[in-house]
Design an enzyme around this catalytic site. Structure first.
Site, mmCIF file in Angstrom:
data_model
loop_
_atom_site.group_PDB
_atom_site.id
_atom_site.type_symbol
_atom_site.label_atom_id
_atom_site.label_comp_id
_atom_site.label_asym_id
_atom_site.label_seq_id
_atom_site.Cartn_x
_atom_site.Cartn_y
_atom_site.Cartn_z
ATOM 1 C CG ASP A 1 30.911 36.637 31.930
ATOM 2 O OD1 ASP A 1 31.477 37.751 31.979
ATOM 3 O OD2 ASP A 1 29.782 36.421 32.422
ATOM 4 C CD GLN B 1 33.515 40.978 33.361
ATOM 5 O OE1 GLN B 1 32.938 41.072 32.296
ATOM 6 N NE2 GLN B 1 34.225 41.975 33.870
#
Length: 465
Positions: free
Chosen positions: A233, A71
């Site tokens: 993720d 991220q």
């Protein structure tokens, strides 16, 4: 058999799994490393992705694919779609001052929590854009579009057909700091506040939306592979582990995260909880620490042993390490927000100056930080699930219940982010209201008595960091 592929483009490497779309059974997999550092040119991700796909046997028999990725990473593109500079990753803390400035300029923490679901810290993309505007104004002016790592990889897989073809999902968008999880829309005012102008941002797809198809010029044998939205993720890991309401996941990877599945958005003005969306249409309140599995790596390096030997040593040490406490802020910290903090060891005496005590203190210190994350989340879990590379340590599994004061469950080892991405790809094919249910083994349960005074000693030591 219909096959789907899931990709995990993490900080350290790229993993690809190919699974049966109906059952989730693993068919094959591959991986390739990423270079180290907190800023990386996205071309390295692309090279690793292609290598990992090749190692996984290619895409010729794959029907759909999804990308899960780290991220927050800031990928800036010019008007021709070229990368302007190395991407600043989530763990690059140079924008800590920019975060403070933005919070103050927009009216304080509550204003940010209401607008974007989270109070931005250095990890968030919006703060990195402010840093760019202040320190590299020419690069900021050239920025025609901003996207995240998974957005960029999905776009490349589809042939990078113009900036207007950029897509993302609500989960990853919720970590930028300029998309509202509760409203489901971008906040152009926050984007302009950070960068000075409003660049193009990816179109946010629905959970079962399609981002395109894999470009046949890149993969001639995979011309009809459908591209799912992809996600961040943590959102992919939630899909991979089968997160359900009432569950809390503790993920011990490069960073440590504690997250839950919720039907309502979060607006925590304290900044401890990131009010993310998930990949299913729900929400994913999350607490993140910068220091997780690498604490074990560092402790092992100090002792001159491997991680497996560190685990053995930690289990030889007494619960509570006879008062030895490690505060593992080795790269600053995100929760609590102390970007300039350093690690420290407290309570060192002749009686506890042994490798076993040090190893035990390292494991307990890392787990105490994550237990603080669960406290901040304010959720009483029906199941507490431990995943990630750090959860494969026997010491972590056996010591965790004594720190958290409750049983923990450890699912079968897996590449949860890549698995979750694969499950999202299977969901795209199914077109159902909920993701397909894939069978998995029963998680292993661990129990231990709480260690009196351990959390209190850690709290006292951490307050001085």
């Amino acid at each position: 058999m219909t096959l789907v592929a899931g990709i995990d483009s993490s900080t350290q490497s790229c993993k690809v799994v190919v699974r049966d779309a109906e059952t989730g059974a693993l068919v094959r997999e591959g991986r390739a490393p990423h270079p180290p550092g907190t800023e990386v040119h996205p071309d390295h991700w692309w090279t690793a992705l292609r290598q990992a796909i090749d190692e996984a046997g290619g895409l010729a028999d794959v029907a759909a694919l999804s990308v899960g990725a780290q991220q927050h990473g800031m990928v800036c593109l010019d008007e021709d779609g070229a990368v302007i500079r190395d991407a600043l990753l989530w763990n690059d803390t140079r924008s800590a001052r920019a975060a403070e400035e933005l919070v103050a300029e927009f009216g304080g923490p509550q204003a940010w929590a209401d607008a974007a679901g989270s109070v931005p810290v250095a990890s968030f993309t919006v703060t990195k854009l402010r840093w760019l505007a202040e320190h590299e104004p020419e690069n900021a002016r050239r920025t025609a579009a901003v996207c995240l790592p998974h957005d960029w990889l999905t776009w490349r897989l589809a042939g990078a057909k113009g900036l207007g073809a950029l897509t993302t999902d609500r989960g990853d968008a919720s970590g930028t700091g300029y998309w509202s999880p509760s409203a489901g829309t971008y906040r152009a005012d926050l984007l302009k506040l950070a960068l000075g102008h409003t660049p193009l941002v990816p179109r946010v797809l629905e959970p079962v939306g399609q981002a395109g198809v894999v470009d046949s010029g890149l993969f001639p044998d995979a011309a009809s592979v459908r591209l799912a939205p992809g996600t961040g993720d943590n959102m992919a890991a939630a899909l991979g582990v089968g997160l359900r309401p009432g569950d809390v996941v503790v993920s011990i990877g490069t960073s440590g995260t504690v997250f839950a599945c919720s039907g309502t958005s979060s607006h925590d003005a304290s900044g401890a909880i990131a009010g993310f969306a998930d990949a299913t249409g729900r929400f994913l309140p999350l607490v993140c620490t910068l220091n997780a599995a690498r604490v074990l790596d560092a402790a092992a390096a100090v002792l001159g042993v491997g991680v497996a030997e560190l685990s053995d040593l930690a289990l030889q040490g007494p619960p509570g390490a006879d008062g030895l406490v490690m505060v593992p802020y080795l790269e600053g910290e995100r929760t609590p927000n102390k970007p300039d903090a350093t690690g420290s060891v407290h309570g060192l005496r002749l009686s506890n100056a042994t490798p076993a005590h040090f190893a035990r203190a390292a494991v307990e210190g890392m787990l105490c930080g994550l237990a603080d994350g669960l406290d901040a989340l304010g959720v009483e879990p029906s199941r507490l699930l431990f995943i990630g590379g750090g959860a494969r340590s026997e010491a972590v599994r056996r010591i965790a219940p004594s720190v958290f004061g409750r049983p923990v469950l450890v699912p079968e080892p897996g590449e949860y982010v890549a698995d979750g991405a694969a499950r999202q790809a299977a969901w795209l094919l199914a077109g159902t209201a909920e993701p397909p249910v894939w069978g998995s083994g029963e998680p292993e349960a661990y129990e231990a008595d709480p260690v009196p005074g351990l959390r209190a000693r850690y709290t006292e030591a951490a307050a001085t960091a």
